[in-house]
Design a protein around this motif. Structure first.
Motif, PDB file in Angstrom:
ATOM      1  N   VAL A  41       0.858  -1.182   0.000  1.00  0.00           N
ATOM      2  CA  VAL A  41       0.000   0.000   0.000  1.00  0.00           C
ATOM      3  C   VAL A  41       0.895   1.232   0.000  1.00  0.00           C
ATOM      4  CG1 VAL A  41      -1.792   1.306   1.200  1.00  0.00           C
ATOM      5  CG2 VAL A  41      -1.815  -1.209   1.276  1.00  0.00           C
ATOM      6  N   ALA A  42       0.678   2.132  -0.968  1.00  0.00           N
ATOM      7  CA  ALA A  42       1.463   3.369  -1.059  1.00  0.00           C
ATOM      8  C   ALA A  42       0.512   4.550  -1.159  1.00  0.00           C
ATOM      9  CB  ALA A  42       2.387   3.335  -2.275  1.00  0.00           C
ATOM     10  N   ILE A  43       0.852   5.642  -0.473  1.00  0.00           N
ATOM     11  CA  ILE A  43       0.035   6.854  -0.507  1.00  0.00           C
ATOM     12  C   ILE A  43       0.866   8.033  -1.010  1.00  0.00           C
ATOM     13  CG2 ILE A  43      -1.490   6.089   1.354  1.00  0.00           C
ATOM     14  CD1 ILE A  43       0.067   7.951   3.256  1.00  0.00           C
ATOM     15  N   GLY A  44       0.176   9.077  -1.460  1.00  0.00           N
ATOM     16  CA  GLY A  44       0.853  10.275  -1.933  1.00  0.00           C
ATOM     17  C   GLY A  44       1.282  11.174  -0.789  1.00  0.00           C
ATOM     18  N   GLY A  45       2.405  11.854  -0.993  1.00  0.00           N
ATOM     19  CA  GLY A  45       2.901  12.835  -0.021  1.00  0.00           C
ATOM     20  C   GLY A  45       2.831  14.236  -0.587  1.00  0.00           C
ATOM     21  N   ASN A  46       3.341  15.199   0.163  1.00  0.00           N
ATOM     22  CA  ASN A  46       3.255  16.590  -0.290  1.00  0.00           C
ATOM     23  C   ASN A  46       4.139  16.883  -1.491  1.00  0.00           C
ATOM     24  OD1 ASN A  46       5.330  16.271   1.895  1.00  0.00           O
ATOM     25  ND2 ASN A  46       5.847  18.374   1.324  1.00  0.00           N
ATOM     26  N   HIS A  47       5.162  16.076  -1.744  1.00  0.00           N
ATOM     27  CA  HIS A  47       5.995  16.252  -2.937  1.00  0.00           C
ATOM     28  C   HIS A  47       5.394  15.568  -4.162  1.00  0.00           C
ATOM     29  CE1 HIS A  47       9.928  18.040  -1.529  1.00  0.00           C
ATOM     30  NE2 HIS A  47       9.322  17.796  -0.384  1.00  0.00           N
ATOM     31  N   ASP A  48       4.483  14.634  -3.937  1.00  0.00           N
ATOM     32  CA  ASP A  48       3.901  13.872  -5.046  1.00  0.00           C
ATOM     33  C   ASP A  48       2.746  14.632  -5.696  1.00  0.00           C
ATOM     34  OD1 ASP A  48       5.536  11.577  -4.594  1.00  0.00           O
ATOM     35  OD2 ASP A  48       4.242  11.033  -2.912  1.00  0.00           O
TER      36      ASP A  48
ATOM     37  N   GLU B  58      -3.457  -1.730  -9.682  1.00  0.00           N
ATOM     38  CA  GLU B  58      -4.427  -2.779  -9.369  1.00  0.00           C
ATOM     39  C   GLU B  58      -4.109  -4.062 -10.129  1.00  0.00           C
ATOM     40  OE1 GLU B  58      -8.088  -0.856 -10.242  1.00  0.00           O
ATOM     41  OE2 GLU B  58      -7.995   0.455  -8.472  1.00  0.00           O
ATOM     42  N   ALA B  59      -3.664  -3.919 -11.369  1.00  0.00           N
ATOM     43  CA  ALA B  59      -3.286  -5.103 -12.147  1.00  0.00           C
ATOM     44  C   ALA B  59      -2.089  -5.808 -11.523  1.00  0.00           C
ATOM     45  CB  ALA B  59      -2.987  -4.712 -13.590  1.00  0.00           C
ATOM     46  N   ALA B  60      -1.216  -5.007 -10.876  1.00  0.00           N
ATOM     47  CA  ALA B  60      -0.024  -5.571 -10.238  1.00  0.00           C
ATOM     48  C   ALA B  60      -0.299  -6.023  -8.805  1.00  0.00           C
ATOM     49  CB  ALA B  60       1.103  -4.538 -10.247  1.00  0.00           C
TER      50      ALA B  60
ATOM     51  N   ARG C  51      -2.933   5.118  -3.435  1.00  0.00           N
ATOM     52  CA  ARG C  51      -3.861   6.205  -3.166  1.00  0.00           C
ATOM     53  C   ARG C  51      -3.078   7.518  -3.186  1.00  0.00           C
ATOM     54  NH1 ARG C  51      -6.469   2.586  -4.274  1.00  0.00           N
ATOM     55  NH2 ARG C  51      -8.237   1.617  -3.180  1.00  0.00           N
ATOM     56  N   GLY C  52      -3.254   8.272  -4.286  1.00  0.00           N
ATOM     57  CA  GLY C  52      -2.487   9.505  -4.443  1.00  0.00           C
ATOM     58  C   GLY C  52      -3.126  10.697  -3.781  1.00  0.00           C
TER      59      GLY C  52
END
Length: 382
Positions: free
Chosen positions: A78-85, A98-100, A105-106
Motif C-alpha cells: 500500500v502506497a500513498i501520496g505525499g506533499n511532494h507527489d 491494481e493489475a499488479a 492512493r495519491g
C-alpha cells in the motif's frame, strides 16, 4: 502479522545539481532485499515516493519497478501520496497498480471506503488499514465536506479537519480479532524534523496532535518527517524516516526502514533495519591549507571555508575536494546583517555604489569582485 514501513523515498532528487538516481537504485534495491529477507505480510510506503510533482520517466520507472518488486515478495503493498507527489498523477497509475496487486492512493477520494484497505496475512490474521494521503489545508476542508460531516467553520484549524477525516476512516476499528492500522503523510506535534523537509508543510498550521489517531489503532505508519522516531500518542505512532539522506541537514540521520510485528491481541514490536546503500552526506570546515592537508571523508561534501570571500575561492575548494556540492564561507566569519556597515539607501545611488555597500556589509574586500561587477554592469548597460 509483520509490516515493513518505509516512506519519503524522494526518487528524482537532485542535490545541488548532482543527480542521485544511481543512489536511489541502490537504496531501493536494499529495501527490496530487506523485504525478501524479512518476508513481511504488508509493505506500507507512507508518501513522497517522488521528489517532485513532475517526475521524470526514469524516476517513474524506478518507483513502479520498486513497488512491483516489493509485491513479488508476496507482501501486500500500500502506497500513498505525499506533499511532494502529484496525487492525481499517482491516481492515474491505479489501473496499473491494481493489475499488479498494489494499492495506490495519491489523493483523497470522494468515497471514504476507497481509503480503507482490508487484507488477510499468510497465516490468516485479518487486518484493516486506513490510508490517508497528504492533505493541504484547502483539501482538508473539501474532504470534510465530501464525507458529509459538520460543515467546516472558517475558524477551525487544519488539525480539526484532519481529525474529523481520520475519525471517519477509522470508525470500523472495533472488531477485536483484527489488526487496525493507519498510514498518513503529515506532521505530528512534538516530532523532530529530519532537516530536509519542506518547511511550508511542517509548520504554519500543518502540525497536528497525536490525538487525531484512535486509541484502537495497533500501529500508525507515518511519512513526511525524514528522521526515524516514535511519537507519543494514544496508540503506537511512528515515522520510518527516509532511507536516503535527502539534504545536508539530514547528515546525522541513520537511513532505515521500520519492521513491525503485531497481532490483534499483542502490542506492536518495532525495530529499525538500516539501509546503508546511499552515499553519506558530510560537512567539513577549515582554511584552504587545512582542507588541503586533511583526508576528506567519504560521501558528498558541504564545505564551510574559513577564509574571507574572494573571487576564485570556490574553484580552489573544488579543486581540492571534487565531491564538494555546496561551498560556503563559514557562518562564524560572516558578519551579522547591518553590523559595522551602513545599510545602503537606494534613492540617488548607482548600482556600483549599492553593490559596494553590500560587499562591505558582508566583509567582502576583494577588489577583483568589484572590478568584475563593473565589467558586467558596463556590458548590460550599453
Amino acid at each position: 502479522m509483520k509490516i515493513l514501513h518505509t516512506s519519503d523515498w524522494h526518487v528524482g532528487k537532485v542535490l545541488k545539481g548532482q543527480s542521485r538516481v544511481d543512489e536511489h537504485k541502490q537504496v531501493l534495491a536494499n529495501v527490496i532485499e530487506i523485504a525478501v529477507a524479512e518476508r513481511p505480510d504488508l509493505v506500507i510506503v507512507a508518501g513522497d515516493l517522488y521528489d517532485t510533482a513532475a517526475p521524470t520517466p526514469e524516476a517513474t520507472r524506478l518507483v513502479t519497478r520498486a513497488l512491483t518488486a516489493l509485491r513479488r515478495t508476496g507482501a501486500d503493498v500500500v502506497a500513498i501520496g505525499g506533499n511532494h507527489d502529484n496525487g492525481q498523477a499517482l491516481d492515474a497509475l491505479r489501473p496499473w497498480a491494481e493489475a499488479a496487486g498494489i494499492t495506490l492512493r495519491g489523493s483523497v477520494l470522494a468515497s471514504p471506503a476507497e481509503h480503507v484497505v482490508d487484507g488477510v496475512t499468510r497465516d490468516g490474521e485479518r487486518w484493516q488499514l486506513a490510508a490517508l494521503p497528504f492533505l493541504s489545508q484547502r483539501y482538508a476542508v473539501r474532504a470534510v465536506e465530501m464525507y458529509e460531516l459538520t460543515a467546516a467553520e472558517a475558524t477551525q484549524t487544519y488539525a480539526d479537519h484532519l481529525g474529523r477525516v481520520l475519525t471517519r476512516l477509522t470508525e470500523g476499528f472495533t472488531e477485536p480479532d483484527r489488526v487496525h492500522l493507519v498510514t498518513a503523510h503529515l506532521t505530528v506535534v512534538g516530532a523532530s524534523t529530519g532537516g530536509g523537509e519542506r518547511d511550508a508543510h511542517t509548520v504554519l498550521g500543518y502540525a497536528v496532535p497525536a490525538t487525531v489517531f484512535p486509541g484502537t489503532a495497533h500501529y500508525v505508519a507515518l511519512g513526511h518527517l525524514h528522521r526515524s522516531q516514535r511519537v507519543n500518542g494514544p496508540c503506537p505512532v511512528r515515522y520510518s524516516g527516509s532511507p536516503i539522506a535527502v539534504d545536508f541537514g539530514e547528515q546525522e540521520n541513520v537511513p532505515s526502514v521500520t519492521m513491525v510485528e503485531v497481532t490483534a491481541r499483542t502490542a506492536a514490536q518495532v525495530r529499525e533495519v538500516p539501509v546503508p546503500a546511499a552515499v553519506p552526506l558530510r560537512t567539513v570546515r577549515g582554511t584552504l591549507a587545512q582542507l588541503a592537508e586533511a583526508t576528506p571523508p567519504e560521501g558528498w561534501l558541504r564545505v564551510y571555508v574559513r577564509e574571507q570571500p574572494r573571487a576564485g575561492l570556490r574553484e580552489e575548494v573544488q579543486e581540492l575536494l571534487p565531491r564538494a556540492l555546496e561551498i560556503r564561507i563559514d557562518p562564524e566569519l560572516v558578519p551579522a546583517p547591518g553590523s559595522g556597515a551602513r545599510m545602503a539607501q537606494r534613492a540617488g545611488r548607482s548600482p556600483r555604489e549599492l553593490f559596494a555597500d553590500y560587499l562591505d556589509s558582508r566583509g567582502h574586500d576583494d577588489d577583483g569582485v568589484r572590478e568584475l561587477f563593473d565589467e558586467i554592469f558596463e556590458e548590460v548597460d550599453r
